[in-house]
Design an enzyme around this catalytic site. Structure first.
Site, PDB file in Angstrom:
ATOM      1  N   GLU A  55       0.834  -1.209   0.000  1.00  0.00           N
ATOM      2  CA  GLU A  55       0.000   0.000   0.000  1.00  0.00           C
ATOM      3  C   GLU A  55       0.867   1.256   0.000  1.00  0.00           C
ATOM      4  OE1 GLU A  55      -1.239   2.406   3.531  1.00  0.00           O
ATOM      5  OE2 GLU A  55      -2.826   0.889   3.474  1.00  0.00           O
ATOM      6  N   ASP A 110      -5.405  -3.967  -2.384  1.00  0.00           N
ATOM      7  CA  ASP A 110      -5.358  -2.514  -2.553  1.00  0.00           C
ATOM      8  C   ASP A 110      -3.954  -2.051  -2.882  1.00  0.00           C
ATOM      9  OD1 ASP A 110      -4.388  -2.969   0.077  1.00  0.00           O
ATOM     10  OD2 ASP A 110      -5.045  -0.985   0.731  1.00  0.00           O
TER      11      ASP A 110
END
Length: 342
Positions: A55, A110
């Site tokens: 991330e 993500d």
């Protein structure tokens, strides 16, 4: 106007005048790089034990591109390739610790989405075929290994391993990074990303829990489309789900229906501290106050909904941690894309 009060670049050795056309102002970028980006291209999460993760590398790529810092992009991607792109399926390992290397080889979807989006943005900006090829390869891996069809929707699993419960799947609403999906649809017109966008909007319309109608950090989606809160995960609106309105706004969605719950959540606290989390479905709030970055997102949501009290966002101080700083800077980019003043 909000001013970023951050130190001069040091760790990342990023400096120089702001590049023409930059979306992110030079002081804000230099402050981020000086505190969180190492000279080797590794982003450190100062609020999470100093680990690094996919991330952070993805957010770093997005911010470096917004600042038009090509050197930082190359360092970020170089470190990511050497240290995180170690899985045989083409996705990144999500967690890396100093002195240990990868300590959890599972992916975080993500992170993969953010890395691919950052690479794609950089490839388009600098017309770099190698960066574009890397982005498209990662998109293919995301499509092949994380996208699932559930209850008529195509959505990403949060990771390849650990997010299936019998016939149900666990979904993290904040992993639905709408502006990234829009960029993917433009880069891969036949990749099915328009379907992911439509599914995400349907899912986010369903993922409104309790009296406050806030999205949860984690949700369990059954085959029949029913949605509950999964055991073993935080049953709250908080540090993950705060990104839901940010990504919707950044993608250009302005329907107040998606944004009103955030103003309603913040309104009872008036000028006092707004809590960082609220339990779902009960609505019990934490005593920990929302960070500066979280407040910036809440203010953006209330501005779009044109409801709720005006939320005061303090300047970003030099002691703000990695995640709060990222939220603050991403909100600034979203505001710029929407033509809103900071």
């Amino acid at each position: 106007m909000l001013a970023a009060v951050l130190p001069a670049p040091a760790r990342g050795q990023t400096g120089g005048a702001q590049t023409a056309g930059a979306e992110l102002d030079a002081p804000s970028w230099h402050g981020f790089a000086g505190r969180f980006l190492g000279a080797d291209g590794r982003v450190t999460d100062t609020g999470n034990g100093g680990i690094s993760h996919s991330e952070g590398q993805g957010y770093g790529l997005v911010l470096a591109t917004a600042a038009r810092d090509r050197g930082a992009v190359d360092r970020l991607w170089g470190w990511t390739k050497r240290n995180l792109m170690v899985r045989p399926d083409g996705l990144s390992a999500w967690k890396w610790e100093s002195g240990k290397g990868v300590t959890d080889p599972n992916n975080a979807t993500d992170g993969d989405i953010l890395i691919a989006w950052g690479l794609l943005r950089a490839a388009e900006l600098w017309k770099d075929a190698d960066l574009r090829g890397a982005a498209l390869a990662l998109l293919q891996a995301i499509r092949q290994h994380t996208l699932v069809r559930q209850a008529g929707m195509t959505l990403p699993l949060p990771g390849v391993t650990g997010f299936r419960r019998g016939g149900a799947v666990i979904v993290n609403p904040s992993y639905l990074i709408m502006p990234a999906f829009q960029a993917f649809a433009a880069a891969e017109p036949s990749g099915g990303w328009d379907g992911v966008i439509g599914s995400a909007l349907v899912f986010l319309a369903k993922a409104r829990i309790g009296q406050g109608q806030l999205p949860p950090d984690w949700a369990l989606l059954a085959e029949d489309g029913s949605l509950t809160l999964p055991d073993g995960f935080r049953k709250q609106f908080g540090y993950d789900a705060i990104r839901v309105p940010l990504y919707l706004a950044w993608a250009g969605y302005r329907d107040p229906w998606y944004f009103r719950p955030y103003g309603a959540f913040a309104a009872p606290f008036g000028n006092g501290p707004i809590p960082a989390t609220v339990s779902l479905p009960g609505g019990t709030t934490a005593q920990v106050p929302a960070s500066v970055g979280m407040l910036a997102v809440l203010r953006l949501a209330t501005r779009i909904a044109e409801s709720g009290n005006a939320i005061v966002v303090p300047p970003l101080g030099a002691d703000e941690d990695y995640y709060s700083t990222v939220l603050f800077l991403l909100t600034r980019l979203a505001e710029r894309s929407l033509g809103l003043s900071p």
